[in-house]
Design a protein around this motif. Structure first.
Motif, PDB file in Angstrom:
ATOM      1  N   ALA A   1      41.320  47.546  43.341  1.00  0.00           N
ATOM      2  CA  ALA A   1      42.173  46.406  43.003  1.00  0.00           C
ATOM      3  C   ALA A   1      42.569  46.428  41.535  1.00  0.00           C
ATOM      4  N   LEU A   2      41.651  46.808  40.674  1.00  0.00           N
ATOM      5  CA  LEU A   2      41.960  46.876  39.241  1.00  0.00           C
ATOM      6  C   LEU A   2      42.938  48.012  38.940  1.00  0.00           C
ATOM      7  N   ASP A   3      42.831  49.098  39.683  1.00  0.00           N
ATOM      8  CA  ASP A   3      43.784  50.196  39.522  1.00  0.00           C
ATOM      9  C   ASP A   3      45.188  49.739  39.903  1.00  0.00           C
ATOM     10  N   ALA A   4      45.288  49.042  41.038  1.00  0.00           N
ATOM     11  CA  ALA A   4      46.600  48.545  41.467  1.00  0.00           C
ATOM     12  C   ALA A   4      47.156  47.552  40.455  1.00  0.00           C
TER      13      ALA A   4
ATOM     14  N   ALA B   1      43.140  46.407  30.046  1.00  0.00           N
ATOM     15  CA  ALA B   1      42.072  46.294  29.057  1.00  0.00           C
ATOM     16  C   ALA B   1      40.716  46.611  29.672  1.00  0.00           C
ATOM     17  N   CYS B   2      40.524  46.218  30.931  1.00  0.00           N
ATOM     18  CA  CYS B   2      39.266  46.519  31.617  1.00  0.00           C
ATOM     19  C   CYS B   2      39.076  48.026  31.767  1.00  0.00           C
TER      20      CYS B   2
ATOM     21  N   GLN C   1      35.839  40.386  36.346  1.00  0.00           N
ATOM     22  CA  GLN C   1      35.971  38.973  36.732  1.00  0.00           C
ATOM     23  C   GLN C   1      35.833  38.073  35.517  1.00  0.00           C
ATOM     24  N   ARG C   2      34.876  38.402  34.638  1.00  0.00           N
ATOM     25  CA  ARG C   2      34.709  37.616  33.415  1.00  0.00           C
ATOM     26  C   ARG C   2      35.927  37.746  32.501  1.00  0.00           C
ATOM     27  N   ALA C   3      36.487  38.943  32.416  1.00  0.00           N
ATOM     28  CA  ALA C   3      37.664  39.149  31.561  1.00  0.00           C
ATOM     29  C   ALA C   3      38.851  38.332  32.061  1.00  0.00           C
ATOM     30  N   TYR C   4      39.039  38.293  33.369  1.00  0.00           N
ATOM     31  CA  TYR C   4      40.110  37.468  33.939  1.00  0.00           C
ATOM     32  C   TYR C   4      39.863  35.985  33.612  1.00  0.00           C
TER      33      TYR C   4
ATOM     34  N   GLU D   1      41.648  32.927  37.468  1.00  0.00           N
ATOM     35  CA  GLU D   1      40.499  32.919  38.379  1.00  0.00           C
ATOM     36  C   GLU D   1      40.674  33.992  39.435  1.00  0.00           C
ATOM     37  N   LYS D   2      39.695  34.867  39.522  1.00  0.00           N
ATOM     38  CA  LYS D   2      39.728  35.958  40.498  1.00  0.00           C
ATOM     39  C   LYS D   2      38.426  35.980  41.279  1.00  0.00           C
TER      40      LYS D   2
END
Length: 313
Positions: free
Chosen positions: A215-218, A229-230, A196-199, A205-206
């Motif tokens: 969700a990050l995988d998708a 990057a995450c 969330q911080r990286a976004y 905004e996430k």
């Protein structure tokens, strides 16, 4: 390895307790899960566990043993629980003796990550390896260490807590006052918060619900540079612990399970890159990094296997 007798495996989680009758690699019957929060006193919850096992025994007369995996520290030879994570009041509980007394069957109690490791080592992705390290990634990070075809338990039977090993001597302080504990960087909640911080830093905004591992995988699969990057950062942190394990124990393979491992190549490709970059050829060239074969059923299967081995049926 063949297991031809039936046993009950009990997967004691902080939010629910699951039951299965295991034959070989298969869970052939299940009982409804029970919720620890519904039983405020350990004695009440133990009776509910025993009653559920008895209901399964009534339907399967040839069950030989019961194994229970718990999220905490266990005196393995006696099956006495020192304390449980996220389950209040469970301190110095002789669960093995109580379950055996109430059911009439041989019982064992084991740390849940060790149970997962046994399932993968005996019957799953780690079958055939004599030097193996298993990790389960979720809210926390659990581990099981196998050396010379023996599970390593340590002097007080609590070895293998890889989530508490440090990746930064001056890092985030963990639950046991240990700076840099791995699970305080790659546990599900920490991974989501970091994402969330990286976004946000990228001007996006996430909601935290959009930053789960799934969700990050998708997002990474769709080519999102922030999500990629995450995952690379996650893999780099996990690789630090894997490399340390390699230098210390020189395993043949790692088996990685838990919900995050379902990311597949999104996780395993950068993980392999970062692990390789930290090792010399004797450690690196024959090392395997494998996804777990069993999913949520690993704990039940592993407990059943251990119960049958201990019962010597």
């Amino acid at each position: 390895m063949e297991f031809t007798d039936k046993a009950i495996g009990v997967d004691f989680g902080g939010t629910s307790i699951k039951f299965g009758v295991v034959l070989g690699k298969q869970i052939i019957a299940e009982a409804p899960a029970i919720l620890p929060k519904d039983y405020p006193r350990p004695s009440e919850l133990i009776q509910a566990i025993a009653d559920t096992c008895l209901s399964l025994m009534e339907k399967h007369k040839d069950i030989k043993a019961i194994g229970c995996g718990v999220p905490g520290f266990v005196d393995t030879p006696t099956g006495r629980i020192h304390n449980l994570t996220n389950v209040p009041g469970w301190i110095d509980i002789p669960l093995q003796d109580l379950l055996s007394e109430k059911t009439g069957l041989p019982c064992i109690v084991e740390n849940d990550a060790n149970a997962m490791g046994v399932a993968e080592w005996k019957l799953g992705a780690g079958a055939g390896y004599q030097h193996l390290i298993c990790l389960t990634l979720g809210t926390g990070v659990g581990g099981a260490v196998i050396v010379n075809n023996q599970i390593v338990r340590g002097s007080q039977f609590v070895a293998g807590e890889l989530g508490q090993t440090s990746i930064h001597y001056n890092g985030r302080v963990g639950a046991y006052n240990n700076p840099g504990a791995l699970e305080d960087y790659i546990g599900n909640n920490e991974f989501a918060a970091d994402a969330q911080r990286a976004y946000f830093e990228a001007g996006i905004e996430k909601h935290i619900d959009d930053c789960t591992p799934a969700a990050l995988d998708a997002a990474a699969t769709a080519g999102c540079s922030v999500a990629l990057a995450c995952w690379d950062d996650f893999a780099r942190k996990l690789a630090c612990t894997l490399a340390n394990c390699c230098w210390l124990l020189n395993p043949e393979a790692f088996v990685i399970g838990g919900g995050i491992s379902k990311a597949g190549k999104t996780l395993f490709e950068p993980l392999r890159k970062h692990v390789d970059s930290q090792l010399s050829a004797p450690f690196r060239d024959h090392l395997r990094i494998l996804p777990a074969k069993f999913s949520n059923e690993a704990g039940i299967i592993g407990c059943a296997v251990l119960a049958l081995e201990t019962a010597d049926v």
